[in-house]
Motif scaffolding. Structure first.
Motif, PDB file in Angstrom:
ATOM      1  N   GLU A   1       1.013   9.830   3.895  1.00 42.29           N
ATOM      2  CA  GLU A   1       2.201   9.392   4.612  1.00 42.29           C
ATOM      3  C   GLU A   1       3.445   9.506   3.716  1.00 42.29           C
ATOM      4  O   GLU A   1       4.488   9.999   4.137  1.00 42.29           O
ATOM      5  CB  GLU A   1       1.973   7.936   5.022  1.00 42.29           C
TER       6      GLU A   1
ATOM      7  N   GLU B   1      -6.636   8.019  -0.836  1.00 38.42           N
ATOM      8  CA  GLU B   1      -5.842   7.784   0.374  1.00 38.42           C
ATOM      9  C   GLU B   1      -4.683   6.836   0.110  1.00 38.42           C
ATOM     10  O   GLU B   1      -3.620   6.970   0.698  1.00 38.42           O
ATOM     11  CB  GLU B   1      -6.718   7.202   1.480  1.00 38.42           C
ATOM     12  N   SER B   2      -4.951   5.876  -0.737  1.00 35.17           N
ATOM     13  CA  SER B   2      -3.928   4.859  -0.952  1.00 35.17           C
ATOM     14  C   SER B   2      -3.939   4.375  -2.386  1.00 35.17           C
ATOM     15  O   SER B   2      -4.990   4.360  -3.025  1.00 35.17           O
ATOM     16  CB  SER B   2      -4.194   3.627  -0.069  1.00 35.17           C
TER      17      SER B   2
ATOM     18  N   GLU C   1       0.841  -1.190   0.000  1.00 36.02           N
ATOM     19  CA  GLU C   1       0.000   0.000   0.000  1.00 36.02           C
ATOM     20  C   GLU C   1       0.880   1.245   0.000  1.00 36.02           C
ATOM     21  O   GLU C   1       1.755   1.394   0.845  1.00 36.02           O
ATOM     22  CB  GLU C   1      -0.896  -0.022   1.256  1.00 36.02           C
TER      23      GLU C   1
ATOM     24  N   ARG D   1       0.579   4.761   0.816  1.00 43.47           N
ATOM     25  CA  ARG D   1      -0.360   5.679   1.461  1.00 43.47           C
ATOM     26  C   ARG D   1       0.032   7.096   1.093  1.00 43.47           C
ATOM     27  O   ARG D   1       1.157   7.538   1.361  1.00 43.47           O
ATOM     28  CB  ARG D   1      -0.361   5.479   2.973  1.00 43.47           C
TER      29      ARG D   1
END
Lengths: 509, 1209
Positions: free
Chosen positions: B116, B154-155, B111, B113
């Motif tokens: 992040e 988001e991902s 993933e 992200r």
């Protein structure tokens, strides 16, 4: 209202269009409401010969205009219709920008540290090796290693010092460093909200197509400039490139996929650029000419092409558009260029009226000037005007050298290249006498009962005109401004020639 | 013509003059060129000025391929490739099983992200190059300049296949492939490219449009679209593509799923399984759209519905199986596939025909349970769906038996003779039953090749009804196996009522004699249970196997190794498995239980069995209720209890026929000795008949065996073969009853008790089998038995206990009243009377009859004094241990096989050059230490015709026959003494029953009249009373049979005709309330009538002193008897007429000289010897039998020897 227009020529095609624009402006194409035109050449390929040549032409333009341009008024006070080097085509440093660091008097934005591969450029210390971002990059980019036969496909391992080689997806990342450059910061600060910006790039190359949307993002992301009038020219494929096997090289640019690449990019533009530009000009031509394969660097010196000149006219069209034509309501207007008839060889007859009047007429005039300067002046070394204006200076003085170079190399070269290119733009028969100089319209020598009563643009005619004009000019332009007198001399003799020609040829003739 | 410097349409060229306002260039204007179709060669995507170019490219591809100016969705351009790849990826995920997802597995995820990653990149120093990436990504994902399609993402999930990055999720097209994936594919770095259900390889150069794909995938994708209108706002290209696919190719789906978007009840969750990533169990999501895999269930359901090769099974046992961990697994109907089969029909998908070049590669699947199999297409990601092929149902090898299969009792698959086990694998019965096999199996034998064709029915829309599994077994595939199998009892119980489960108690013999083959297993299966290839589950019916005769035991003897399998469940077929050169070979054996399938509805008869468990012989009589007469226990072909796999010889003689074992003669001894006869008929029709010798045959270690672990057949069985033994070590024990009574060898008492128990248990088993095979309901089986009156109470109680145990073991779960009934055995002295008086034997009822039942060890006498008016004590029994064995045996507790009769016979035989086959049995028995003289003589009698044994006495040494007359006279004398003591009249009939009474035939040259005369002579000599003129001695042809038959008759008699015993010491009045006739046991001590002592009130202690009154009285009385008999002129003359000339010698040898402490005479010696044993009893015990016969127990043996020696032939 007087405004500046910033022309961003990105990548090789951008540079070439700016080159054409330089020629058209030298010819005196008139720009409305324009204070200065500031070309900004952006190229990651600092060695690109196209760019270098364009820059040289621009330098020459600047030099010539600085020394020789005067605002000539008619007796009634109106501007004289056409004046060579009419436009204040200038450099960034000519701008009086407050608070900005003074920059070199150069037209080119340069990127540093590109002498490496893309992945090393963005991750020189290999900090991403075990990071999921590296996985993500591998999902997005080809990472064919150098040992692989298909290394030509590589993206992550592509060396950047010769441009993005048809990889705008890489270029767009690198272009993010644009905003960090002091030159760009200077430019950005120099632009006023009332100015205009025009961006020239090709859609099928590397640098141009990378920088174009990125530049728009930067501009649109700049609060000061968000609502500035923004135009752009997207140059679509108009030439082919030889297969790498024939011409050597690493094969990273593939004209075979130009169309597909163009379309992919166009799809992206249609989604992401629509509404952000006030005007988007397209130009394309059926690619006939095959250029040698050159990955970039100093070997890349592609001959000028009609399409580039048409591209340059887009800049002129944009600059000349009244504000109200470029409405503000977030819709982009799209413009395409048409000629009267398709032909393998295009000349004055093919253009519709606006081009004919605004572009071709000055071009014809400047060409007469060029022809006379290059071909006739040497024959008139004994004449007073020659002795006054040129004589020994022509070889020693920087201005005269520059002028000679501009006319003899840049402009004539530019015309020649277009005439030899495909599709050919051949409005002039450069090697013919002046009477046969304009393609499609030979000035007849009038004879009555075997006696020549009008020999058209004969050498004698030119000689006489030069003499007369010089005499007139001496009255208004003093000797210390001989450069200006020379340019005006050329300007007027050209107009005289044009009077004889009467008008540019048309299809019906 | 005007010319515009624009490639793409969307303008009017005549209106474009110089720079003219036109329109945006749109995807619709693009023309797709097919020139760049070669995978991996096109770098189109790189021209998109975004780091997300690759994702954008897929969007472009969907837009272009499905744009309005495209006439078809199919094509071979780069764009079609991209679309195809993207769809491949989606379909791959859709098809992927949950178990294939995870680190190290087929597919796993990483993933990326967004926030992040951006934070991490931009956390670097100001001029750090990561800032460039941060900027580039943030321009895509973040802030106000973010691209709307990416904003909010988001991902991004990165997808790995075979540990190679394949691509990831994309907000633009949901999925995209990495440009490197192309390279991995073309460089063949992917070992197993995923495949679609139709067998086409994903990511190949054959680009597949959505409409060409599996319809279930199309439906899924359409449903995802319908359910996620918002999520697809960002995926316009894909949306347009799907919609166009549906409009153009599946217009029906628009209607079918009309309500899908709006209707909340239609949830993807209901039909599919959410796709869970390996990242903390997160579900795979893009733009808020969740993805699913086709649940395995749905995949299988689809194949089941669509495939034209689904098995048409007649039972669905296969549907519920268990995995190795024991979890329940639901198994779909498998496909039936044969390598190279060329049959029309869809395979896994609609309109995707079976490809006859598909390789099945059975070796890859053979150890995989069908429910874990993936359909053959060579890729591990294909559908997990069961299939079966030829090798699943047909063995690799054919097992050839050394005989023809018993085709009337086993299914062979052919009409004629067949000597092979069926090469059908047991798994067949997970799908089909026996009827199907019969219908679909075809076996052809051409020269040495056996071709087996098994048709497997399928459901096929193209008109194919079945697929044939064919195998031809040539010499190399035919393995000879020397083994035979016997099944007891040979029936099937299909009754579900657990009450009848006890009927499922089978013993199966595996007799084998193989050189190279090694036994792997003999397994038992029921059609009711699903079976497993690897036997990993308790699918086979549990059996316990015991090796009885080992290969070592059998070495050098014509004997087979034997193994006995005990099965407590009904089975339908057996699987015999051997290993030959590490190659497992097996075959199945299907008993044909036709006419032998029982349940409580067809078990409707009732039967009574009577066991006469005699010391030397045992008999069983039975009577089907409603039939007039009891019959001896026989086993006919129709109710054959034990059936062997080999075919009996088709000869008329049952004895021969069923002693035949094809090319495996070694089986004969094994079966006959250790197991049981297949046929038991009346004498002469088979080798074994009832009554038969009471004997067990045991393993040599039987005495030392833990009796709790000993098992019938595995260690011991009825020694039916005792009379036919001639080779090898066989251990028989005879005199079972006597051994029980005489715990002379305490250390063996447990063994002896066990012997009796196993003997009786086998009898009970055979009774049960007989009953069932004759349609008798077990509750309606009565088992009766008889007991001699002479048996002491303790022994009687013990025997009763054992017989009840045996009964309870066999008739498990049957009414306890039946068990209780066994607590009241019929007296052996009563029983014959019932048969004789009821069955027209010439004996009139209501007269005075005395029945003397002479057994091997005991003589039981009943006096029926019906013609004695009002006497209450009309009926009397007495019993003593003086019977057949006292003539033929080895003397009192002797064991030497040297009595006079044997010795005499040996002389006679050699003198007369008697040679016969059966001598080998005799010789064998002679050397068997377990056997006694009476066993030998019993054997000689059995083969009397051949052995001329009777002749050796009646013709050879007539003097020797005086022993028989003595025996007879002693009994008659004793009867007379009782008559006198009880003041009864002399009887009208003396009836003799019992196996022991057989010797009477040797008296008087077999003349009944002469015997009558002789008896009258005796009676007149011994008694003063008048003998009825119609007095008659009645000898029964089958004396043993009469006793057993009588037991049956007695049980059926009216209550007032039955008898009840008045215990000794009680008065008859005490039982007045009882309707039955009363009798009392009477023991005449053996004293003389003139001795003035009450003959019937003695206790053991009264004999304690040798010179006690009673001892002296008895000895004197014996002397008197001898004098009266052999000193009587008439008798001497009578005997003389029969060439018995040694009465004097006999008298002298026997007679007591009158010295009580140091006496002489055979009778004295014998008396003392037996008395000693009596004294082992509690002194307070009343005498249970007359002391009179003590004098003869050892005397006859010794006399016989004396006589043989005195008169050598």
């Amino acid at each position: 209202m007087i405004r500046n227009t910033f022309i961003f020529g990105i990548g090789g095609t951008g540079a070439r269009v700016v080159r054409s624009l330089t020629m058209l402006l030298a010819a005196g194409t008139k720009l409305n409401d324009t204070n200065k035109v500031i070309p900004v050449i952006i190229d990651v390929d600092a060695k690109n010969a196209d760019t270098t040549r364009t820059l040289k032409a621009l330098e020459a333009y600047k030099t010539i205009r600085k020394k020789a341009y005067i605002t000539q008024k008619n007796v009634d006070g109106s501007d004289i219709a056409t004046v060579f080097f009419n436009t204040n085509l200038n450099t960034l440093s000519s701008l009086q920008t407050e608070g900005a660091e003074k920059i070199d008097d150069s037209f080119q934005l340069k990127f540093d540290n590109l002498e490496t591969s893309f992945i090393k450029y963005i991750d020189p210390k290999e900090e991403l090796v075990n990071d999921v971002t590296m996985d993500f990059l591998r999902a997005l980019y080809d990472d064919t290693p150098s040992s692989h036969t298909n290394f030509e496909n590589t993206e992550l391992n592509l060396r950047l010092d010769e441009g993005f080689k048809g990889n705008p997806n890489i270029g767009c990342v690198v272009f993010n460093s644009l905003s960090n450059l002091k030159e760009y910061q200077f430019v950005a600060k120099s632009i006023n909200p009332d100015d205009r910006i025009f961006i020239v790039s090709s859609i099928f190359g590397g640098t141009g197509s990378s920088g174009f949307p990125q530049l728009i993002k930067l501009i649109k992301g700049d609060d000061r400039l968000r609502n500035i009038k923004l135009g752009a020219l997207t140059v679509m494929p108009y030439y082919k490139i030889a297969d790498k096997n024939k011409a050597g090289g690493d094969g990273n640019i593939k004209s075979g996929s130009f169309d597909a690449k163009t379309e992919a990019a166009l799809t992206y533009y249609s989604k992401h650029l629509a509404g952000k530009l006030n005007a988007l000009y397209h130009v394309w031509d059926n690619p006939i000419k095959q250029y040698d394969y050159n990955a970039g660097g100093d070997a890349q010196l592609d001959p000028a092409h009609l399409v580039e000149m048409i591209g340059a006219t887009a800049v002129i069209d944009f600059i000349n558009k009244p504000d109200e034509m470029l409405n503000q309501n977030s819709t982009t207007k799209y413009f395409d260029y048409g000629i009267i008839q398709e032909s393998a060889a295009v000349d004055f007859r093919h253009f519709y009226e606006w081009s004919s009047k605004q572009i071709m007429e000055p071009l014809a005039l400047f060409s007469y000037a060029m022809k006379i300067y290059l071909d006739y002046f040497p024959k008139f070394k004994d004449m007073a005007f020659y002795k006054d204006l040129l004589a020994d200076k022509i070889h020693s003085d920087i201005f005269y050298q520059t002028l000679s170079t501009f006319l003899g190399t840049h402009f004539k070269g530019w015309l020649k290249e277009m005439a030899d290119n495909e599709r050919r733009f051949e409005p002039f028969q450069l090697n013919e006498e002046l009477n046969s100089f304009i393609t499609g319209k030979i000035i007849p020598i009038k004879k009555v009962l075997g006696v020549t009563i009008n020999s058209g643009l004969s050498e004698l005619f030119i000689k006489e005109r030069l003499g007369k004009i010089e005499d007139e000019l001496k009255k208004t332009i003093p000797d210390p401004e001989k450069e200006k007198r020379l340019l005006q001399l050329l300007n007027q003799v050209a107009q005289d020639c044009y009077k004889v020609l009467d008008s540019l040829p048309t299809m019906t003739e | 013509m005007a010319y515009t410097f624009r490639k793409y349409g969307g303008f009017n060229p005549n209106e474009v003059k110089c720079w003219s306002l036109t329109n945006q260039i749109k995807v619709d204007h693009f023309e797709i060129r097919e020139t760049f179709a070669r995978r991996g060669k096109s770098k189109v995507g790189t021209s998109i000025p975004s780091p997300m170019a690759r994702m954008e490219l897929f969007e472009t591809a969907f837009q272009m391929v499905s744009s309005d100016n495209q006439t078809t969705l199919k094509g071979s351009s780069t764009y079609h490739q991209l679309v195809s790849d993207c769809l491949d990826m989606m379909q791959l995920l859709f098809n992927t099983n949950e178990s294939d997802i995870g680190p190290g597995k087929k597919i796993w995820f990483k993933e990326w992200r967004v926030q992040e990653s951006l934070n991490k990149l931009s956390a670097t120093a100001k001029n750090h190059p990561h800032q460039l990436l941060a900027k580039a990504f943030s321009l895509v994902f973040d802030g106000h300049s973010a691209q709307p399609e990416f904003a909010g993402t988001e991902s991004i999930y990165l997808i790995y296949y075979e540990n190679k990055l394949m691509g990831g999720t994309s907000p633009l097209t949901l999925f995209f492939t990495s440009p490197n994936w192309d390279r991995y594919v073309t460089d063949k770095q992917i070992a197993h490219l995923p495949k679609g259900n139709d067998g086409s390889t994903f990511f190949s150069d054959d680009y597949k449009a959505l409409f060409e794909r599996d319809r279930s995938f199309v439906e899924y994708l359409y449903k995802v679209l319908l359910k996620n209108p918002q999520g697809f706002e960002k995926c316009m290209g894909l949306k347009q593509y799907i919609n166009r696919t549906i409009e153009t190719h599946f217009p029906d789906l628009q209607h079918k799923f009309m309500d899908w978007g709006r209707n909340e009840t239609n949830s993807l969750n209901n039909e599919y399984l959410a796709l869970k990533t390996n990242i903390g169990g997160k579900l795979l999501t893009v733009n808020g759209i969740y993805f699913y895999h086709q649940s395995e269930e749905v995949k299988r359901k689809k194949i089941r519905l669509i495939s034209d090769f689904v098995i048409r099974a007649s039972n669905n046992k296969y549907a519920s199986q268990k995995d190795r961990e024991g979890n329940n697994i639901k198994v779909e109907a498998p496909l039936v596939l044969v390598d190279g089969m060329n049959l029309p029909g869809d395979y896994m998908e609609e309109n995707a025909a079976w490809d006859s070049t598909t390789k099945i590669r059975y070796y890859l699947h053979q150890h995989t349970p069908i429910f874990e199999r993936k359909l053959p297409q060579g890729d591990s990601l294909t559908v997990n769906y069961p299939f079966i092929t030829t090798d699943d149902f047909l063995e690799d090898t054919l097992m050839e038996m050394p005989f023809k299969i018993n085709k009337t009792k086993f299914f062979t698959g052919v009409n004629g003779d067949f000597k092979y086990l069926l090469p059908i694998k047991k798994e067949y019965f997970n799908f089909f039953n026996f009827e199907d096999l019969k219908k679909n199996l075809d076996i052809k034998i051409v020269s040495n090749d056996v071709t087996v064709t098994l048709k497997v029915p399928i459901n096929n829309k193209k008109g194919i009804n079945e697929i044939a599994f064919v195998k031809t077994y040539s010499t190399n595939q035919i393995i000879k196996c020397k083994a035979d199998i016997g099944i007891f009892p040979f029936y099937k119980i299909n009754e579900s009522d657990p009450k009848y489960h006890f009927l499922n108690d089978f013993t199966v013999l595996l007799a084998e004699r193989n050189d190279t083959l090694k036994l792997e297993a003999l397994n038992f299966y029921s059609y009711d249970e699903v079976v497993y290839t690897d036997n990993s589950h308790a699918d086979k019916i549990k059996s316990t196997a015991t090796q009885r005769t080992t290969y070592a035991d059998a070495e050098g003897v014509a004997l087979a190794a034997s193994k006995y399998y005990k099965i407590k469940k009904s089975f339908d077929y057996l699987e015999l498995k051997y290993v030959s050169d590490q190659l497992e070979i097996s075959g199945i054996i299907i008993p044909n239980f036709e006419g032998r399938v029982f349940n409580k509805s067809n078990l409707n008869k009732s039967m009574t069995f009577a066991i006469d468990f005699g010391t030397s012989n045992t008999h069983i009589a039975y009577k089907q209720n409603g039939f007039p007469l009891p019959l001896p226990f026989e086993i006919d072909e129709a109710d054959q209890q034990m059936v062997m796999l080999n075919e009996p010889l088709l000869s008329g003689d049952l004895g021969n026929s069923y002693n035949h074992f094809g090319q495996m003669p070694e089986a004969a001894l094994t079966v006959n000795r250790e197991f049981m006869p297949r046929i038991i008929k009346s004498k002469g029709h088979s080798t074994v008949s009832f009554p038969f010798k009471t004997a067990t045959c045991e393993v040599s270690t039987f005495n030392n065996l833990d009796k709790e672990k000993a098992e019938l057949f595995s260690h011991i069985n009825i020694g039916f073969n005792i009379d036919r033994e001639f080779s090898g070590d066989s251990i028989y024990t005879t005199n079972l009853k006597w051994l029980l009574e005489n715990n002379s060898d305490v250390s063996r008492s447990v063994s002896n008790r066990s012997r009796v128990r196993f003997f009786l248990t086998q009898l009970m088993l055979q009774i049960k089998a007989k009953a069932i095979l004759n349609f008798c309901l077990p509750e309606q089986v009565d088992v009766l038995w008889s007991i001699p009156s002479s048996m002491d109470k303790q022994t009687a109680a013990e025997l009763t206990k054992i017989i009840k145990e045996a009964y309870a073991t066999v008739f498990d779960n049957v009414d306890i009243t039946k068990l209780a009934q066994l607590g009241f055995p019929t007296k052996e002295s009563i029983a014959p009377y019932f048969f004789l008086t009821k069955n027209d034997s010439g004996i009139q009822a209501e007269t005075n009859i005395i029945n003397i039942d002479i057994g091997g060890g005991t003589t039981d006498i009943m006096m029926f004094m019906d013609a004695t008016g009002n006497r209450k004590d009309k009926y009397l029994t007495t019993s003593f241990r003086f019977a057949g064995n006292d003539i033929w045996g080895s003397g009192y507790k002797g064991s030497l096989k040297n009595n006079g009769f044997i010795n005499n016979y040996l002389f006679y035989k050699s003198a007369n050059n008697i040679e016969h086959d059966e001598m080998r049995y005799f010789k064998h028995a002679e050397n068997d230490n377990n056997l006694s003289s009476d066993d030998l003589i019993s054997l000689l009698f059995k083969y009397d015709k051949q052995s001329k044994y009777s002749d050796s006495i009646t013709d050879g040494n007539t003097n020797l026959s005086i022993v028989l007359y003595l025996h007879y006279s002693a009994i008659v004398y004793h009867i007379c003494q009782i008559i006198t003591a009880k003041q009864y009249p002399l009887p009208r009939y003396l009836s003799f029953t019992g196996k022991g009474s057989q010797y009477l035939k040797l008296l008087c040259n077999g003349s009944e009249n002469e015997l009558n005369e002789f008896t009258k002579l005796l009676l007149r000599t011994y008694s003063n009373q008048v003998l009825p003129t119609s007095f008659k001695v009645h000898i029964n042809e089958d004396p043993k049979v009469i006793t057993a038959n009588g037991v049956i008759e007695y049980a059926k008699a009216d209550i007032q005709d039955q008898f009840v015993e008045v215990p000794r010491g009680e008065t008859f009045e005490s039982l007045d309330h009882d309707q039955r006739k009363k009798y009392q046991d009477f023991v005449h001590a053996g004293s003389g009538n003139d001795d003035l002592i009450t003959p019937n009130e003695f206790a053991v202690k009264d004999t304690q002193n040798l010179d006690s009154e009673i001892n002296l009285a008895v000895l004197k009385n014996v002397n008197r008897f001898l004098e009266l008999t052999f000193g009587n002129k008439q008798i001497i003359d009578f005997l003389y007429a029969f060439k018995i000339k040694n009465t004097k010698l006999v008298l002298d040898s026997l007679k007591w000289n009158g010295d009580i402490f140091n006496g002489e005479g055979l009778i004295y010696d014998s008396y003392k010897k037996v008395l000693k044993d009596l004294h082992k009893q509690d002194g307070e015990n009343q005498l249970s039998e007359s002391l009179f016969f003590f004098a003869f127990k050892d005397s006859l043996y010794r006399l016989s020897k004396i006589l043989t020696e005195a008169n050598p032939l």
